[in-house]
Design a protein around this motif. Structure first.
Motif, short mmCIF file in Angstrom:
data_model
loop_
_atom_site.label_atom_id
_atom_site.label_comp_id
_atom_site.label_asym_id
_atom_site.label_seq_id
_atom_site.Cartn_x
_atom_site.Cartn_y
_atom_site.Cartn_z
N ALA A 162 -4.55 -5.75 10.34
CA ALA A 162 -4.88 -4.29 10.10
C ALA A 162 -4.80 -3.50 11.30
O ALA A 162 -3.82 -2.16 11.82
N LEU A 163 -5.61 -3.33 12.38
CA LEU A 163 -5.51 -2.62 13.80
C LEU A 163 -4.44 -3.02 14.14
O LEU A 163 -4.08 -2.20 15.19
N LEU A 164 -3.97 -3.90 14.50
CA LEU A 164 -2.84 -4.36 15.03
C LEU A 164 -1.75 -3.41 14.85
O LEU A 164 -0.56 -3.62 15.84
N TRP A 165 -1.59 -4.21 13.79
CA TRP A 165 -0.63 -2.46 13.11
C TRP A 165 -0.23 -1.34 13.38
O TRP A 165 0.68 -0.95 13.48
N CYS A 166 -1.39 -1.05 13.48
CA CYS A 166 -1.38 0.27 13.24
C CYS A 166 -1.80 0.67 15.02
O CYS A 166 -0.11 1.49 15.70
N LEU A 167 -1.20 -0.44 16.28
CA LEU A 167 -1.50 0.08 17.36
C LEU A 167 -0.09 -0.22 17.91
O LEU A 167 0.46 0.49 18.72
N GLU A 168 1.14 -0.74 16.64
CA GLU A 168 2.25 -1.34 17.18
C GLU A 168 2.93 -0.06 15.94
O GLU A 168 4.28 0.27 16.77
N GLY A 169 2.32 0.82 15.97
CA GLY A 169 2.46 2.37 15.39
C GLY A 169 3.39 2.17 13.81
O GLY A 169 4.21 2.68 13.59
N ALA A 170 2.01 1.21 13.25
CA ALA A 170 2.43 1.61 12.05
C ALA A 170 4.18 0.92 11.11
O ALA A 170 4.43 1.53 10.41
N PRO A 171 4.64 -0.14 12.09
CA PRO A 171 6.21 -0.38 11.16
C PRO A 171 6.06 -1.26 9.76
O PRO A 171 5.36 -1.47 8.98
N GLN A 172 6.88 -0.69 9.12
CA GLN A 172 7.59 -1.08 8.15
C GLN A 172 8.19 -2.08 7.69
O GLN A 172 9.10 -2.68 8.87
N PRO A 173 8.40 -2.77 6.88
CA PRO A 173 7.34 -2.91 5.63
C PRO A 173 5.63 -3.33 6.02
O PRO A 173 5.52 -3.73 6.70
N GLY A 184 2.89 2.79 1.64
CA GLY A 184 3.23 3.43 2.05
C GLY A 184 3.28 4.46 3.13
O GLY A 184 3.20 4.05 4.26
N PRO A 185 4.91 5.24 2.97
CA PRO A 185 4.37 6.41 4.52
C PRO A 185 3.25 5.95 5.57
O PRO A 185 2.39 6.85 5.30
N VAL A 186 3.68 5.79 7.10
CA VAL A 186 2.29 6.36 8.23
C VAL A 186 3.11 6.80 9.18
O VAL A 186 4.08 6.54 9.89
N ASP A 187 3.28 8.04 10.13
CA ASP A 187 3.50 8.52 10.86
C ASP A 187 2.97 7.33 11.69
O ASP A 187 1.86 6.95 12.24
N PRO A 188 3.60 7.06 13.21
CA PRO A 188 3.59 5.99 14.16
C PRO A 188 2.42 6.98 15.34
O PRO A 188 2.01 6.07 15.53
#
Length: 559
Positions: A162-173, A184-188
């Motif tokens: 989860a932390l690395l996903w945020c660090l990548e800019g929260a790519p979807q999906p 849900g959408p998250v601002d990168p």
């Protein structure tokens, strides 16, 4: 030189309420020291903070955008440091990390991050981290802190992902089968910032490469500051050298960009804390157009090399060229005062004329309080030399006391001998008179004359011996006084040289010749005075004649 933190209770509360960021950090550092020492002042501050924070605990609003909202964050951080096992303080920590009762996210963030630094709060921190990690209604910034703490302590794979996903800019999906992430959408940018903020609390080796990419890319964004701060947290790990080199690249790339000055200063400070030598880079940054960067470079240099070695390195640069004197002196002003002055003072007497001149220039550039420090050094030098002279005086007085005592003993021995001989002579003469009186007047007269001559001769001899002892004692005391006077004159010459060294005045060949002449004159006069105390040939002959006369008198008396 940085000022020390306030130590008075009211002053610390005032700084936490409306002080600058650096002053507040100094207060927290001071509180950590007080707690480690078990100081009662920490408990007094805890009581005061509890009173302040409890006053509005039931009516808090989201004041994040308010200019004074940071006050509560600093106060809570201070309370966490001094909380210990106090139940009331723990209750305030619970309140400050509960989003339903503390709407300001920064208060919640800094309370948890500060608690993570304290061993006594370890179990409490993990419990709060687990609640935050699973609270889908909490802000992403606080949830990311929870993930980072769980990943660091429990090696929670979902938390790391989860932390690395945020660090990548929260790519979807959103990655599937992760119990911490929701659709849900998250601002990168917001996601990256949240992850970097969490990593500032506890850096993860799994995130190093991505953080390094952000530092190398160096976008002009607030999260770049966070990325640089995260790099600074890898000191003492296997990636410390790589982190230091990454920060060095960042400094070299952005050192001339005015908008990056603050981040460059942060990177320079981080290099010092990582403990990996980057001396050449730091020496270059002493010339930075930004005073803040130059100040941080001086601090980092001092931290890496210790103050004396850092001053030596700066003195090397000043010896090579005088063009950087103002910048180098500014760097010295930011270091610990006493070691700086001591090292520069040693440079004044190193024997290398170019280096001595550079040390003199640095002292002149420093000015102000350094002049006072130099006066203190001179005063200490004078006091040490006065102590030497006082010791010599004490020794002289002690020697003279013993000589006087010996002289007195010899004198009383001489007097005692005179009395004994006198009494013996009187008894002998009386007995002789009595015997000879019976034999007739002529025999009586002859014996009286011979006896009187014998007695006076003996008394003369004893008196001469007493005076000889007295003269010898006086001469010994005089020799000691002459020698100590010679030492005192040498001390005075040495003192002149020491003062010139302290003042930075170069000693010329003519000065040395003049001082050598003074030493030679003192030596010659001392030798002449000592030789004058030795008995001359005339005095020795007179002594021999007197001894011979005494011997003849004794022989005549016997006959």
């Amino acid at each position: 030189m940085p000022l020390g933190p306030p130590t008075d209770l009211d002053q610390m509360l005032q700084v936490l309420a409306d002080g600058g960021e650096q002053a507040r950090e100094h207060v927290l550092d001071h509180l950590r020291l007080l707690v480690s020492q078990g100081s009662p002042a920490a408990f007094s501050l805890r009581a005061a903070l509890l009173k302040i924070l409890s006053h509005d605990s039931g009516a808090r609003v989201d004041d994040e955008e308010h200019s004074g909202s940071w006050t509560r964050s600093w106060q809570m951080s201070a309370l966490v440091v001094v909380a210990g096992e106090d139940a009331e303080a723990r209750a305030q920590m619970e309140l400050a990390t509960d989003r339903t009762r503390e709407p300001n996210r920064w208060v919640r963030y800094w309370t948890l991050v500060t608690a993570n630094e304290r061993k006594e709060h370890h179990a409490w921190t993990l419990a709060r981290a687990k609640l935050l990690a699973e609270d889908t209604g909490e802000r992403l910034q606080l949830r990311a802190v929870g993930w980072a703490l769980l990943a660091a302590d429990h090696e929670d794979r979902d938390a790391v992902a989860a932390l690395l996903w945020c660090l990548e800019g929260a790519p979807q999906p959103v990655p599937a089968n992760n119990r911490y992430l929701v659709e849900g959408p998250v601002d990168p940018t917001h996601a990256q910032s949240a992850a970097l903020r969490a990593l500032r609390a506890t850096p993860l080796a799994q995130a190093f490469d991505k953080v390094q990419e952000i530092v190398d890319a160096a976008p002009f964004a607030s999260y770049t500051w966070d990325a640089v701060s995260v790099m600074a947290r890898f000191g003492g790990t296997s990636r410390a050298a790589e982190a230091s080199h990454t920060l060095a690249r960042f400094v070299v790339t952005n050192r001339r960009r005015r908008e990056y000055y603050d981040m460059v200063g942060l990177a320079v400070r981080a290099i010092g804390r990582l403990g990996i030598a980057q001396t050449d880079l730091l020496m270059t940054e002493l010339d930075s157009a930004s005073p803040g960067v130059a100040f941080e470079a001086a601090g980092a240099l001092e931290l890496l090399l210790t103050t004396p070695r850092a001053v030596e390195r700066i003195l090397d640069a000043a010896t090579a060229s005088a063009e950087r004197d103002d910048k180098l002196a500014s760097a010295l002003r930011g270091m610990q005062r006493a070691p700086v002055v001591e090292t520069l003072a040693a440079g004044l007497r190193c024997g290398n004329l170019s280096r001595e001149a550079a040390a003199r220039r640095m002292l002149i550039e420093l000015g102000g309080s350094v002049a006072i420090d130099r006066l203190q050094i001179r005063h200490q030098d004078l006091e040490s030399r006065r102590k030497v002279v006082a010791d010599l005086d004490d020794r002289q007085r002690e020697h003279i006391r013993w000589i006087a005592l010996g002289d007195g003993v010899a004198t009383w021995i001489s007097v005692g001998m005179w009395i004994v001989v006198f009494l013996v002579g009187v008894v002998a003469i009386s007995a002789g008179l009595l015997l000879t009186f019976r034999q007739g007047y002529d025999a009586f007269q002859a014996v009286v004359l011979a006896g009187a001559g014998t007695v006076f001769t003996l008394l003369g001899k004893v008196g001469f011996q007493g005076r000889l002892v007295e003269v010898a004692g006086a001469r010994a005391a005089a020799r000691l006084a002459v020698f100590n006077g010679y030492q005192r004159r040498l001390q005075q010459v040495d003192l002149v040289l020491a003062q010139r060294f302290i003042d930075g005045v170069q000693v010329s060949a003519e000065d040395l010749r003049e001082l050598s002449s003074l030493v030679s004159t003192a030596q010659t006069e001392a030798q002449a005075s000592l030789l004058a105390l030795i008995p001359s040939d005339k005095e020795a002959d007179a002594l021999q004649k007197r001894l011979a006369a005494v011997g003849h008198s004794l022989q005549g008396g016997d006959s």
